[in-house]
Design a protein around this motif. Sequence first.
Motif, PDB file in Angstrom:
ATOM      1  N   TRP A   1       0.848  -1.188   0.000  1.00 25.75           N
ATOM      2  CA  TRP A   1       0.000   0.000   0.000  1.00 25.75           C
ATOM      3  C   TRP A   1       0.881   1.235   0.000  1.00 25.75           C
ATOM      4  O   TRP A   1       1.961   1.261   0.592  1.00 25.75           O
ATOM      5  CB  TRP A   1      -0.905   0.026   1.226  1.00 25.75           C
ATOM      6  N   ARG A   2       0.372   2.276  -0.649  1.00 21.85           N
ATOM      7  CA  ARG A   2       1.114   3.531  -0.803  1.00 21.85           C
ATOM      8  C   ARG A   2       0.290   4.645  -0.166  1.00 21.85           C
ATOM      9  O   ARG A   2      -0.895   4.803  -0.458  1.00 21.85           O
ATOM     10  CB  ARG A   2       1.321   3.777  -2.294  1.00 21.85           C
ATOM     11  N   PHE A   3       0.931   5.436   0.698  1.00 24.55           N
ATOM     12  CA  PHE A   3       0.242   6.532   1.391  1.00 24.55           C
ATOM     13  C   PHE A   3       0.972   7.842   1.092  1.00 24.55           C
ATOM     14  O   PHE A   3       2.194   7.920   1.215  1.00 24.55           O
ATOM     15  CB  PHE A   3       0.235   6.283   2.903  1.00 24.55           C
ATOM     16  N   THR A   4       0.228   8.874   0.706  1.00 21.84           N
ATOM     17  CA  THR A   4       0.822  10.153   0.341  1.00 21.84           C
ATOM     18  C   THR A   4       0.179  11.293   1.130  1.00 21.84           C
ATOM     19  O   THR A   4      -0.845  11.111   1.802  1.00 21.84           O
ATOM     20  CB  THR A   4       0.651  10.454  -1.160  1.00 21.84           C
ATOM     21  N   ASP A   5       0.781  12.479   0.998  1.00 24.88           N
ATOM     22  CA  ASP A   5       0.152  13.677   1.546  1.00 24.88           C
ATOM     23  C   ASP A   5      -0.780  14.260   0.477  1.00 24.88           C
ATOM     24  O   ASP A   5      -0.870  13.719  -0.637  1.00 24.88           O
ATOM     25  CB  ASP A   5       1.210  14.678   2.028  1.00 24.88           C
ATOM     26  N   PRO A   6      -1.501  15.346   0.771  1.00 24.54           N
ATOM     27  CA  PRO A   6      -2.452  15.895  -0.215  1.00 24.54           C
ATOM     28  C   PRO A   6      -1.807  16.385  -1.510  1.00 24.54           C
ATOM     29  O   PRO A   6      -2.509  16.620  -2.491  1.00 24.54           O
ATOM     30  CB  PRO A   6      -3.102  17.056   0.551  1.00 24.54           C
ATOM     31  N   ASN A   7      -0.476  16.538  -1.515  1.00 23.90           N
ATOM     32  CA  ASN A   7       0.216  16.942  -2.744  1.00 23.90           C
ATOM     33  C   ASN A   7       0.742  15.756  -3.538  1.00 23.90           C
ATOM     34  O   ASN A   7       1.388  15.944  -4.569  1.00 23.90           O
ATOM     35  CB  ASN A   7       1.378  17.884  -2.400  1.00 23.90           C
ATOM     36  N   GLY A   8       0.486  14.546  -3.036  1.00 27.89           N
ATOM     37  CA  GLY A   8       0.945  13.356  -3.736  1.00 27.89           C
ATOM     38  C   GLY A   8       2.345  12.913  -3.364  1.00 27.89           C
ATOM     39  O   GLY A   8       2.875  11.973  -3.966  1.00 27.89           O
ATOM     40  N   VAL A   9       2.959  13.571  -2.375  1.00 30.71           N
ATOM     41  CA  VAL A   9       4.300  13.181  -1.919  1.00 30.71           C
ATOM     42  C   VAL A   9       4.183  11.933  -1.045  1.00 30.71           C
ATOM     43  O   VAL A   9       3.372  11.891  -0.106  1.00 30.71           O
ATOM     44  CB  VAL A   9       4.966  14.316  -1.115  1.00 30.71           C
ATOM     45  N   ILE A  10       4.975  10.915  -1.344  1.00 29.52           N
ATOM     46  CA  ILE A  10       4.886   9.651  -0.612  1.00 29.52           C
ATOM     47  C   ILE A  10       5.339   9.829   0.831  1.00 29.52           C
ATOM     48  O   ILE A  10       6.436  10.315   1.105  1.00 29.52           O
ATOM     49  CB  ILE A  10       5.725   8.554  -1.301  1.00 29.52           C
ATOM     50  N   LEU A  11       4.465   9.434   1.756  1.00 29.57           N
ATOM     51  CA  LEU A  11       4.784   9.483   3.176  1.00 29.57           C
ATOM     52  C   LEU A  11       5.159   8.107   3.721  1.00 29.57           C
ATOM     53  O   LEU A  11       5.930   8.009   4.668  1.00 29.57           O
ATOM     54  CB  LEU A  11       3.584  10.026   3.967  1.00 29.57           C
ATOM     55  N   GLN A  12       4.575   7.068   3.127  1.00 31.57           N
ATOM     56  CA  GLN A  12       4.806   5.730   3.677  1.00 31.57           C
ATOM     57  C   GLN A  12       4.421   4.672   2.644  1.00 31.57           C
ATOM     58  O   GLN A  12       3.481   4.856   1.867  1.00 31.57           O
ATOM     59  CB  GLN A  12       3.941   5.551   4.931  1.00 31.57           C
ATOM     60  N   THR A  13       5.177   3.571   2.638  1.00 32.81           N
ATOM     61  CA  THR A  13       4.775   2.369   1.901  1.00 32.81           C
ATOM     62  C   THR A  13       4.848   1.194   2.868  1.00 32.81           C
ATOM     63  O   THR A  13       5.815   1.064   3.615  1.00 32.81           O
ATOM     64  CB  THR A  13       5.657   2.117   0.665  1.00 32.81           C
TER      65      THR A  13
END
Length: 232
Positions: free
Chosen positions: A76-88
């Motif tokens: 799973w891929r998690f990003t901030d509202p700008n699409g910057v990856i925060l966590q995988t």
Amino acid sequence: MLKRYLLLFTALFFVNICFAQDTIQIKRKLSGHVTEIFKVLKSDVNTRQGSFRAVYKNKIPVPSGMYVNDKKVGLWRFTDPNGVILQTYDYTYKRLFYEAPEDTTSHFRYLVDKELKEGDKVTKPIKIGGRFYGYLPYLTLFTLPNEFKTIDRDDLSAVVELLISPGGRLADFKVELTAGVLNQPLTTINMNIKLPDPADLVFTPATQNGEPIASRIRIRCVVNSSWHLDFE
């Protein structure tokens, strides 16, 4: 070798059968800006099946991943509202592949309930789901009490504080409400930790020299037009 191929074929056959089942798509508002989009079985609307995403302002998929028989699987891929990856995170193997670093601009602060000595190696607590999507449930569960709704929302600020036990469980959940440029304290509201989703009770605990320790996560927030909280 033949046995290995047979096992692989069986696994692929099982997955194909799972995804061949009839599904319907569901859209559910999680917050003012985030909508979850996923599929459930026609035969059981409580069982998620297939792709999952939650989009920010109908554009950015802040999480994206897959469900099989109502369980998160694979990467799973998690990003901030700008699409910057925060966590995988890989739910199949329970493995955190990436956690984005933080700097002084972060809305998050971490405190440990232990005296630290020079040379100690300390790690912060981590919520699977990233520092945006993973913490939205705590923000949306709060509703501003009626007695404070007469105050201009622009003057209101809040800090969500989560106490995480050494075992990685949510032990306390409160919201500190302040007002004005000086952040004058208004009240502290103790929230119920019997949360709708049991997964929101689970964290990777902070550590000191490799040993799990209690910690606190503090998140700066503002009050939105729905009287819930948003990240500052």
